[in-house]
Design a protein around this motif. Structure first.
Motif, PDB file in Angstrom:
ATOM      1  N   GLU A 101     123.729 160.088 148.997  1.00 15.15           N
ATOM      2  CA  GLU A 101     122.629 159.868 149.684  1.00 15.15           C
ATOM      3  C   GLU A 101     122.176 160.702 150.891  1.00 15.15           C
ATOM      4  O   GLU A 101     123.273 160.942 151.698  1.00 15.15           O
ATOM      5  CB  GLU A 101     122.538 158.273 150.148  1.00 15.15           C
ATOM      6  CG  GLU A 101     121.230 157.845 150.835  1.00 15.15           C
ATOM      7  CD  GLU A 101     121.367 156.341 151.386  1.00 15.15           C
ATOM      8  OE1 GLU A 101     120.620 156.067 152.243  1.00 15.15           O
ATOM      9  OE2 GLU A 101     122.366 155.651 150.989  1.00 15.15           O
ATOM     10  N   GLN A 102     121.157 161.094 151.168  1.00 19.16           N
ATOM     11  CA  GLN A 102     120.720 161.818 152.170  1.00 19.16           C
ATOM     12  C   GLN A 102     121.019 161.440 153.442  1.00 19.16           C
ATOM     13  O   GLN A 102     120.744 160.186 153.609  1.00 19.16           O
ATOM     14  CB  GLN A 102     119.169 162.284 151.876  1.00 19.16           C
ATOM     15  CG  GLN A 102     118.877 163.667 152.789  1.00 19.16           C
ATOM     16  CD  GLN A 102     119.235 165.187 152.037  1.00 19.16           C
ATOM     17  OE1 GLN A 102     119.803 164.788 150.950  1.00 19.16           O
ATOM     18  NE2 GLN A 102     119.396 165.953 152.870  1.00 19.16           N
ATOM     19  N   HIS A 103     121.469 162.240 154.234  1.00 22.01           N
ATOM     20  CA  HIS A 103     121.737 161.843 155.889  1.00 22.01           C
ATOM     21  C   HIS A 103     121.051 162.618 156.639  1.00 22.01           C
ATOM     22  O   HIS A 103     121.379 163.331 157.582  1.00 22.01           O
ATOM     23  CB  HIS A 103     123.320 162.072 156.048  1.00 22.01           C
ATOM     24  CG  HIS A 103     124.143 160.732 155.345  1.00 22.01           C
ATOM     25  ND1 HIS A 103     124.254 160.729 154.131  1.00 22.01           N
ATOM     26  CD2 HIS A 103     124.712 159.758 155.857  1.00 22.01           C
ATOM     27  CE1 HIS A 103     125.062 159.810 153.882  1.00 22.01           C
ATOM     28  NE2 HIS A 103     125.269 159.124 154.814  1.00 22.01           N
ATOM     29  N   PRO A 104     119.489 162.583 156.877  1.00 24.61           N
ATOM     30  CA  PRO A 104     118.907 163.531 157.607  1.00 24.61           C
ATOM     31  C   PRO A 104     119.197 162.862 159.016  1.00 24.61           C
ATOM     32  O   PRO A 104     119.362 161.778 159.533  1.00 24.61           O
ATOM     33  CB  PRO A 104     117.531 163.057 157.220  1.00 24.61           C
ATOM     34  CG  PRO A 104     117.526 161.676 156.796  1.00 24.61           C
ATOM     35  CD  PRO A 104     118.600 161.630 155.969  1.00 24.61           C
ATOM     36  N   GLN A 105     119.182 164.008 159.810  1.00 24.95           N
ATOM     37  CA  GLN A 105     119.412 163.781 161.475  1.00 24.95           C
ATOM     38  C   GLN A 105     118.137 163.987 162.280  1.00 24.95           C
ATOM     39  O   GLN A 105     117.317 165.003 162.268  1.00 24.95           O
ATOM     40  CB  GLN A 105     120.337 164.759 162.096  1.00 24.95           C
ATOM     41  CG  GLN A 105     121.685 164.782 161.342  1.00 24.95           C
ATOM     42  CD  GLN A 105     122.448 163.471 161.626  1.00 24.95           C
ATOM     43  OE1 GLN A 105     122.786 163.005 162.623  1.00 24.95           O
ATOM     44  NE2 GLN A 105     122.456 162.674 160.103  1.00 24.95           N
ATOM     45  N   GLY A 106     117.399 162.556 162.521  1.00 24.25           N
ATOM     46  CA  GLY A 106     116.213 162.523 163.527  1.00 24.25           C
ATOM     47  C   GLY A 106     116.272 162.928 164.626  1.00 24.25           C
ATOM     48  O   GLY A 106     117.220 163.497 165.407  1.00 24.25           O
ATOM     49  N   LEU A 107     115.210 162.604 165.385  1.00 17.98           N
ATOM     50  CA  LEU A 107     114.963 162.990 166.712  1.00 17.98           C
ATOM     51  C   LEU A 107     116.277 162.148 167.853  1.00 17.98           C
ATOM     52  O   LEU A 107     116.396 162.815 168.656  1.00 17.98           O
ATOM     53  CB  LEU A 107     113.682 162.385 167.233  1.00 17.98           C
ATOM     54  CG  LEU A 107     113.297 162.533 168.786  1.00 17.98           C
ATOM     55  CD1 LEU A 107     113.311 164.217 169.185  1.00 17.98           C
ATOM     56  CD2 LEU A 107     111.856 161.991 169.089  1.00 17.98           C
ATOM     57  N   ILE A 108     116.451 161.071 167.497  1.00 17.78           N
ATOM     58  CA  ILE A 108     117.305 160.263 168.189  1.00 17.78           C
ATOM     59  C   ILE A 108     118.860 161.002 167.992  1.00 17.78           C
ATOM     60  O   ILE A 108     119.685 161.045 168.996  1.00 17.78           O
ATOM     61  CB  ILE A 108     117.655 158.730 167.824  1.00 17.78           C
ATOM     62  CG1 ILE A 108     116.220 158.218 168.153  1.00 17.78           C
ATOM     63  CG2 ILE A 108     118.544 158.223 168.677  1.00 17.78           C
ATOM     64  CD1 ILE A 108     115.696 158.090 169.648  1.00 17.78           C
ATOM     65  N   ASP A 109     118.980 161.367 166.823  1.00 18.63           N
ATOM     66  CA  ASP A 109     120.209 161.995 166.479  1.00 18.63           C
ATOM     67  C   ASP A 109     120.567 163.201 167.265  1.00 18.63           C
ATOM     68  O   ASP A 109     121.474 163.732 167.770  1.00 18.63           O
ATOM     69  CB  ASP A 109     120.731 162.198 164.963  1.00 18.63           C
ATOM     70  CG  ASP A 109     120.506 160.884 164.214  1.00 18.63           C
ATOM     71  OD1 ASP A 109     121.252 159.964 164.384  1.00 18.63           O
ATOM     72  OD2 ASP A 109     119.556 160.834 163.488  1.00 18.63           O
ATOM     73  N   VAL A 110     119.417 164.037 167.333  1.00 17.05           N
ATOM     74  CA  VAL A 110     119.306 165.354 167.919  1.00 17.05           C
ATOM     75  C   VAL A 110     119.613 165.220 169.386  1.00 17.05           C
ATOM     76  O   VAL A 110     120.226 165.985 170.171  1.00 17.05           O
ATOM     77  CB  VAL A 110     117.958 166.129 167.708  1.00 17.05           C
ATOM     78  CG1 VAL A 110     117.744 167.277 168.558  1.00 17.05           C
ATOM     79  CG2 VAL A 110     117.788 166.390 166.269  1.00 17.05           C
TER      80      VAL A 110
END
Length: 507
Positions: A101-110
């Motif tokens: 499953e995709q684990h995209p890193q969003g704004l909060i993660d960045v």
């Protein structure tokens, strides 16, 4: 239209912080584009004498630690490599890559990643801050001033020998015990000496950074690269050692020749320096406490401080090479030396402590750069795309033969080295899968070891997630100036590596 008295504002290259943040955002975007995937991992548990198999969903299975289990998993290594502690890190199991499953890193993660990067790099940061403090103390008592004056008198007319000596020592450290992060300690000490000797900041960076980089690129017995890679590939690290030594010597000669060409050009015309416009700011930072007129007497107290300070570096090299030291021990060493220098400096308690604190404060920008660089790796790891990039790379070179296979491996490891700057991490992840591919095309596995060393080492010249941006921040130099300097040499060394690899396939 520019009116009288106005100057057109010069466009400046972004700072190391901005460059790293741009790459951080790019890494986060990749987690949306590149599919997430993982190889299963195998780890040896010496307390139970079992293998721990961790699958793509982080579920673990315990199996007996036997040769048959390794053979069943197509891991072409002897069981003794695990039981003797030669291989300690988890290794990727061939043929187990699975898209997840995709684990995209969003704004909060960045936004969170630099904080996590700082927390993950705190050991290096403490080392750098203590280093800044001790440099401040040595500068305060005038020991550097007097020492530089004495050195400049002895090296007058033979200034390039300083470059050769620093390059040779850092190359030796890189090829034998993986000298890399430890070189951060050298810049505050050596930069004033290089500047006083008539060199620019780029030459100082090259002597230190390229010394360790060439050494680690053409590793001979470096336990963190060639040794661990050879073990993970199932061969002895002494295989092909003579050839690696020859390539190291030739690579060093080429690099020194390039450095001499640039240094001679700048000495003839200072405006030819790539950092000519930044020279006042660089000299202001590194020579602000240095008496360039040579009026400070080299007293017994100053000699004693220089001797103690110099001996600490000898102890540091011994500790890293033979004592199993890392940043905790190195920081403790410099903290202890700082206390000794405070006691013999003649400074008041308040003045000594404030000087140490001010020296540490000078390197705050450097330590924050370290944390931001680590944030990029965190985003990629959390996005789980590193294994996918490895899987694509394997598919790309499968079916190639002979010299083409070797050259393709060099390109693959250069590519992977950009995303996985850890030499030991890349070795353990890739070798159990990459090394057997050499068998299928009739080549020695040492060809894969060399491709791994030289490919990742070549990319380390410019990899922002590695040490170069931290180094440039330390030396008050921007990334674009370094690229202008290093790209011609990088092309030359790339061609040299390809030729050496091709020759290696026939040996």
């Amino acid at each position: 239209m520019i009116t009288l008295g106005q100057k057109k504002k010069k466009r400046e290259f972004p700072t190391a912080f901005t460059v790293l943040f741009i790459i951080l955002v790019f890494a986060a975007i990749l987690t949306y584009v590149v599919p997430s995937g993982r190889f299963s991992r195998l780890t040896y548990d010496d307390t139970t004498n079992e293998f721990v198999i961790t699958d793509q969903n982080d579920e673990t299975t315990m199996v007996p630690a036997t040769q048959k289990v390794l053979d069943d998993f197509d891991i072409q290594l002897n069981i003794s490599k695990f039981k003797e502690g030669v291989i300690k890190k988890p290794i990727a199991i061939p043929g187990t890559y699975t898209q997840i499953e995709q684990h995209p890193q969003g704004l909060i993660d960045v936004i969170k990643s630099p904080i996590l990067g700082v927390m993950d790099s705190v050991d290096i940061m403490i080392f750098v801050l203590i280093l800044g403090g001790i440099i401040g103390l040595v500068n305060k008592v005038g020991a550097f001033d007097a020492g530089i004056e004495a050195l400049s008198k002895r090296t007058k007319g033979k200034e390039f020998m300083l470059v050769v000596l620093v390059f040779a020592l850092t190359t030796l450290g890189g090829t034998t015990f993986g000298l890399a992060e430890e070189t951060i300690a050298f810049y505050p000490i050596l930069m004033p000496i290089f500047l006083i000797s008539g060199f620019d900041a780029i030459t100082c960076i090259a002597a230190i950074y390229m010394g360790s980089s060439i050494g680690t690129m053409f590793s001979t017995v470096n336990p963190f690269s060639v040794v661990i890679a050879s073990n993970a590939a199932g061969i002895s690290f002494t295989t092909g050692l003579t050839y690696r030594i020859v390539v190291l010597i030739l690579g060093s000669i080429i690099t020194l020749a390039y450095m001499y060409w640039y240094a001679a050009k700048v000495r003839k015309d200072p405006k030819a320096s790539l950092v000519y416009d930044e020279e006042p700011a660089i000299r202001a930072r590194f020579l602000k406490d240095v008496d360039t007129e040579g009026t400070i007497e080299f007293t017994f107290r100053r000699k004693l401080i220089i001797i103690i300070f110099s001996l600490s570096f000898i102890v540091l090299v011994w500790g890293v090479a033979f004592g199993g030291w890392w940043f905790e021990e190195m920081s403790a060493l410099f903290l202890g030396v700082s206390i000794v220098i405070m006691l013999i400096s003649g400074l008041s308690e308040k003045d000594a402590v404030n000087t140490f604190v001010d020296g540490a404060a000078d390197l705050i920008g450097v330590v924050l750069t370290i944390g931001l660089a680590r944030a990029i790796n965190i985003v990629m790891d959390d996005g789980m795309i590193s294994d996918t990039l490895l899987y694509y790379s394997i598919n790309l070179i499968s079916g190639m033969n002979g010299p083409l296979f070797a050259v393709a491996q060099l390109g693959v490891f250069s590519f992977l080295g950009f995303f996985i700057p850890s030499s030991s991490g890349l070795a353990v992840l890739t070798m159990p899968i990459m090394a057997p591919l050499a068998d299928s095309v009739g080549l020695s596995r040492e060809v894969v070891i060399n491709a791994y060393n030289w490919g990742q080492g070549l990319m380390s010249f410019i990899t922002p997630t590695g040490l170069i941006l931290v180094t440039l921040e330390m030396a008050e130099t921007t990334f674009d100036k370094w690229l202008k300097y290093i790209m011609p040499l990088m092309i030359i060394m790339g061609v040299f590596s390809v030729v050496a690899l091709v020759i290696g396939t026939f040996i």
